[in-house]
Design a protein around this motif. Structure first.
Motif, PDB file in Angstrom:
ATOM      1  N   ALA A 226       0.825  -1.213   0.000  1.00 35.59           N
ATOM      2  CA  ALA A 226       0.000   0.000   0.000  1.00 35.59           C
ATOM      3  C   ALA A 226       0.857   1.261   0.000  1.00 35.59           C
ATOM      4  CB  ALA A 226      -0.932   0.000   1.201  1.00 35.59           C
ATOM      5  N   ASN A 227       2.078   1.144   0.498  1.00 36.10           N
ATOM      6  CA  ASN A 227       2.962   2.307   0.614  1.00 36.10           C
ATOM      7  C   ASN A 227       4.326   2.008  -0.001  1.00 36.10           C
ATOM      8  OD1 ASN A 227       1.111   3.912   2.247  1.00 36.10           O
ATOM      9  ND2 ASN A 227       1.453   2.348   3.791  1.00 36.10           N
ATOM     10  N   PRO A 228       4.414   2.035  -1.329  1.00 39.79           N
ATOM     11  CA  PRO A 228       5.696   1.719  -1.964  1.00 39.79           C
ATOM     12  C   PRO A 228       6.752   2.774  -1.680  1.00 39.79           C
ATOM     13  CG  PRO A 228       4.126   2.489  -3.589  1.00 39.79           C
ATOM     14  CD  PRO A 228       3.382   2.369  -2.289  1.00 39.79           C
ATOM     15  N   THR A 229       7.978   2.325  -1.579  1.00 39.75           N
ATOM     16  CA  THR A 229       9.113   3.225  -1.356  1.00 39.75           C
ATOM     17  C   THR A 229       9.824   3.464  -2.682  1.00 39.75           C
ATOM     18  OG1 THR A 229      10.627   1.388  -0.970  1.00 39.75           O
ATOM     19  CG2 THR A 229       9.467   2.284   0.968  1.00 39.75           C
ATOM     20  N   GLY A 230      10.749   4.390  -2.663  1.00 44.33           N
ATOM     21  CA  GLY A 230      11.556   4.646  -3.846  1.00 44.33           C
ATOM     22  C   GLY A 230      12.333   3.419  -4.276  1.00 44.33           C
ATOM     23  N   GLU A 231      12.865   2.664  -3.304  1.00 44.51           N
ATOM     24  CA  GLU A 231      13.610   1.443  -3.629  1.00 44.51           C
ATOM     25  C   GLU A 231      12.710   0.425  -4.313  1.00 44.51           C
ATOM     26  OE1 GLU A 231      15.513  -0.166  -0.183  1.00 44.51           O
ATOM     27  OE2 GLU A 231      16.672   1.661   0.167  1.00 44.51           O
ATOM     28  N   ARG A 232      11.493   0.300  -3.844  1.00 41.99           N
ATOM     29  CA  ARG A 232      10.568  -0.682  -4.409  1.00 41.99           C
ATOM     30  C   ARG A 232      10.166  -0.290  -5.840  1.00 41.99           C
ATOM     31  NH1 ARG A 232       6.954  -4.793  -2.147  1.00 41.99           N
ATOM     32  NH2 ARG A 232       7.995  -4.400  -0.181  1.00 41.99           N
ATOM     33  N   THR A 233       9.909   0.995  -6.068  1.00 36.31           N
ATOM     34  CA  THR A 233       9.518   1.400  -7.422  1.00 36.31           C
ATOM     35  C   THR A 233      10.703   1.290  -8.395  1.00 36.31           C
ATOM     36  OG1 THR A 233       9.859   3.729  -6.897  1.00 36.31           O
ATOM     37  CG2 THR A 233       7.608   2.887  -6.721  1.00 36.31           C
ATOM     38  N   THR A 234      11.904   1.549  -7.907  1.00 32.45           N
ATOM     39  CA  THR A 234      13.091   1.396  -8.749  1.00 32.45           C
ATOM     40  C   THR A 234      13.262  -0.065  -9.142  1.00 32.45           C
ATOM     41  OG1 THR A 234      14.155   3.324  -7.775  1.00 32.45           O
ATOM     42  CG2 THR A 234      15.602   1.731  -8.863  1.00 32.45           C
ATOM     43  N   GLN A 235      13.075  -0.972  -8.197  1.00 33.38           N
ATOM     44  CA  GLN A 235      13.169  -2.396  -8.520  1.00 33.38           C
ATOM     45  C   GLN A 235      12.055  -2.804  -9.478  1.00 33.38           C
ATOM     46  OE1 GLN A 235      15.700  -4.561  -7.752  1.00 33.38           O
ATOM     47  NE2 GLN A 235      14.636  -5.777  -9.290  1.00 33.38           N
ATOM     48  N   ALA A 236      10.874  -2.248  -9.299  1.00 38.83           N
ATOM     49  CA  ALA A 236       9.764  -2.547 -10.212  1.00 38.83           C
ATOM     50  C   ALA A 236      10.101  -2.083 -11.627  1.00 38.83           C
ATOM     51  CB  ALA A 236       8.478  -1.888  -9.722  1.00 38.83           C
TER      52      ALA A 236
ATOM     53  N   ARG B  60      13.117  -1.913 -12.929  1.00 40.07           N
ATOM     54  CA  ARG B  60      14.067  -2.907 -13.452  1.00 40.07           C
ATOM     55  C   ARG B  60      13.334  -4.161 -13.921  1.00 40.07           C
ATOM     56  NH1 ARG B  60      16.961  -1.825  -8.421  1.00 40.07           N
ATOM     57  NH2 ARG B  60      18.477  -0.205  -8.856  1.00 40.07           N
ATOM     58  N   ASN B  61      12.376  -4.605 -13.114  1.00 46.52           N
ATOM     59  CA  ASN B  61      11.621  -5.813 -13.447  1.00 46.52           C
ATOM     60  C   ASN B  61      10.837  -5.643 -14.747  1.00 46.52           C
ATOM     61  OD1 ASN B  61      12.606  -6.836 -11.059  1.00 46.52           O
ATOM     62  ND2 ASN B  61      10.668  -6.671  -9.962  1.00 46.52           N
ATOM     63  N   VAL B  62      10.215  -4.479 -14.919  1.00 44.85           N
ATOM     64  CA  VAL B  62       9.446  -4.222 -16.139  1.00 44.85           C
ATOM     65  C   VAL B  62      10.366  -4.282 -17.359  1.00 44.85           C
ATOM     66  CG1 VAL B  62       8.247  -2.398 -17.433  1.00 44.85           C
ATOM     67  CG2 VAL B  62       7.584  -2.910 -15.094  1.00 44.85           C
ATOM     68  N   LEU B  63      11.503  -3.624 -17.276  1.00 45.28           N
ATOM     69  CA  LEU B  63      12.411  -3.621 -18.418  1.00 45.28           C
ATOM     70  C   LEU B  63      12.985  -5.009 -18.691  1.00 45.28           C
ATOM     71  CD1 LEU B  63      14.184  -0.193 -17.957  1.00 45.28           C
ATOM     72  CD2 LEU B  63      12.519  -0.844 -19.699  1.00 45.28           C
ATOM     73  N   MET B  64      13.219  -5.770 -17.630  1.00 46.43           N
ATOM     74  CA  MET B  64      13.706  -7.131 -17.812  1.00 46.43           C
ATOM     75  C   MET B  64      12.638  -7.986 -18.512  1.00 46.43           C
ATOM     76  SD  MET B  64      15.490  -9.688 -15.019  1.00 46.43           S
ATOM     77  CE  MET B  64      14.397  -9.087 -13.769  1.00 46.43           C
ATOM     78  N   ASP B  65      11.388  -7.810 -18.121  1.00 40.19           N
ATOM     79  CA  ASP B  65      10.297  -8.552 -18.750  1.00 40.19           C
ATOM     80  C   ASP B  65      10.109  -8.149 -20.213  1.00 40.19           C
ATOM     81  OD1 ASP B  65       9.840  -9.933 -16.404  1.00 40.19           O
ATOM     82  OD2 ASP B  65       8.085  -8.743 -15.830  1.00 40.19           O
ATOM     83  N   LEU B  66      10.311  -6.879 -20.501  1.00 42.42           N
ATOM     84  CA  LEU B  66      10.144  -6.398 -21.875  1.00 42.42           C
ATOM     85  C   LEU B  66      11.312  -6.766 -22.777  1.00 42.42           C
ATOM     86  CD1 LEU B  66       8.686  -2.838 -21.248  1.00 42.42           C
ATOM     87  CD2 LEU B  66       7.474  -4.812 -22.184  1.00 42.42           C
ATOM     88  N   ALA B  67      12.461  -7.022 -22.178  1.00 43.11           N
ATOM     89  CA  ALA B  67      13.686  -7.377 -22.907  1.00 43.11           C
ATOM     90  C   ALA B  67      13.971  -6.346 -23.998  1.00 43.11           C
ATOM     91  CB  ALA B  67      13.591  -8.786 -23.460  1.00 43.11           C
TER      92      ALA B  67
ATOM     93  N   ASP C 225      14.179   6.998 -12.380  1.00 44.60           N
ATOM     94  CA  ASP C 225      14.398   7.633 -13.687  1.00 44.60           C
ATOM     95  C   ASP C 225      15.666   7.100 -14.357  1.00 44.60           C
ATOM     96  OD1 ASP C 225      12.119   9.129 -13.232  1.00 44.60           O
ATOM     97  OD2 ASP C 225      13.206  10.939 -12.648  1.00 44.60           O
ATOM     98  N   ALA C 226      16.697   6.835 -13.552  1.00 45.05           N
ATOM     99  CA  ALA C 226      17.971   6.360 -14.099  1.00 45.05           C
ATOM    100  C   ALA C 226      17.832   4.990 -14.748  1.00 45.05           C
ATOM    101  CB  ALA C 226      19.027   6.317 -12.996  1.00 45.05           C
ATOM    102  N   VAL C 227      16.979   4.145 -14.208  1.00 41.56           N
ATOM    103  CA  VAL C 227      16.764   2.817 -14.799  1.00 41.56           C
ATOM    104  C   VAL C 227      16.306   2.967 -16.249  1.00 41.56           C
ATOM    105  CG1 VAL C 227      15.318   0.742 -14.700  1.00 41.56           C
ATOM    106  CG2 VAL C 227      16.275   1.681 -12.603  1.00 41.56           C
ATOM    107  N   PHE C 228      15.381   3.873 -16.481  1.00 36.67           N
ATOM    108  CA  PHE C 228      14.886   4.084 -17.844  1.00 36.67           C
ATOM    109  C   PHE C 228      15.899   4.844 -18.696  1.00 36.67           C
ATOM    110  CE2 PHE C 228      11.037   3.154 -15.482  1.00 36.67           C
ATOM    111  CZ  PHE C 228      10.450   2.225 -16.317  1.00 36.67           C
ATOM    112  N   ALA C 229      16.593   5.799 -18.101  1.00 36.26           N
ATOM    113  CA  ALA C 229      17.612   6.552 -18.840  1.00 36.26           C
ATOM    114  C   ALA C 229      18.710   5.626 -19.352  1.00 36.26           C
ATOM    115  CB  ALA C 229      18.199   7.648 -17.959  1.00 36.26           C
ATOM    116  N   ASP C 230      19.070   4.625 -18.559  1.00 38.08           N
ATOM    117  CA  ASP C 230      20.094   3.672 -18.981  1.00 38.08           C
ATOM    118  C   ASP C 230      19.675   2.887 -20.218  1.00 38.08           C
ATOM    119  OD1 ASP C 230      21.711   4.473 -16.907  1.00 38.08           O
ATOM    120  OD2 ASP C 230      21.280   2.736 -15.629  1.00 38.08           O
TER     121      ASP C 230
ATOM    122  N   ASP D 174      15.213   9.565  -8.293  1.00 37.77           N
ATOM    123  CA  ASP D 174      16.205   9.692  -9.367  1.00 37.77           C
ATOM    124  C   ASP D 174      16.655   8.310  -9.841  1.00 37.77           C
ATOM    125  OD1 ASP D 174      16.091  12.454  -9.247  1.00 37.77           O
ATOM    126  OD2 ASP D 174      17.852  12.631  -7.954  1.00 37.77           O
ATOM    127  N   GLY D 175      16.719   7.359  -8.905  1.00 36.79           N
ATOM    128  CA  GLY D 175      17.091   5.989  -9.269  1.00 36.79           C
ATOM    129  C   GLY D 175      16.097   5.366 -10.223  1.00 36.79           C
TER     130      GLY D 175
END
Length: 64
Positions: free
Chosen positions: A3-13, A15-22, A44-49, A41-42
């Protein structure tokens, strides 16, 4: 899920989305998101990479 996602959790999510999309994930040019503090910022950085530019939605005016 939480119910209360953190920045770390959304950053990992992110990564997971991009891994699934390949390779399909590399085709996205933009990600439009709101200004919630859980999007760090983390996040955003996942997508920027992957070459995806993150655009923040405009701030909302307070209702009178």
């Amino acid at each position: 899920m939480t119910a209360n996602p953190t920045g770390e959790r959304t950053t990992q999510a992110a990564r997971n989305v991009l891994m699934d999309l390949a390779e399909r994930g590399k085709k996205f040019k933009f990600l439009i998101r709101d200004r919630d503090t859980k999007f760090t910022d983390g996040f955003d950085a996942v997508f920027a990479d992957e070459g995806t530019r993150t655009l923040k939605s405009p701030p909302q005016a307070a209702e009178p």
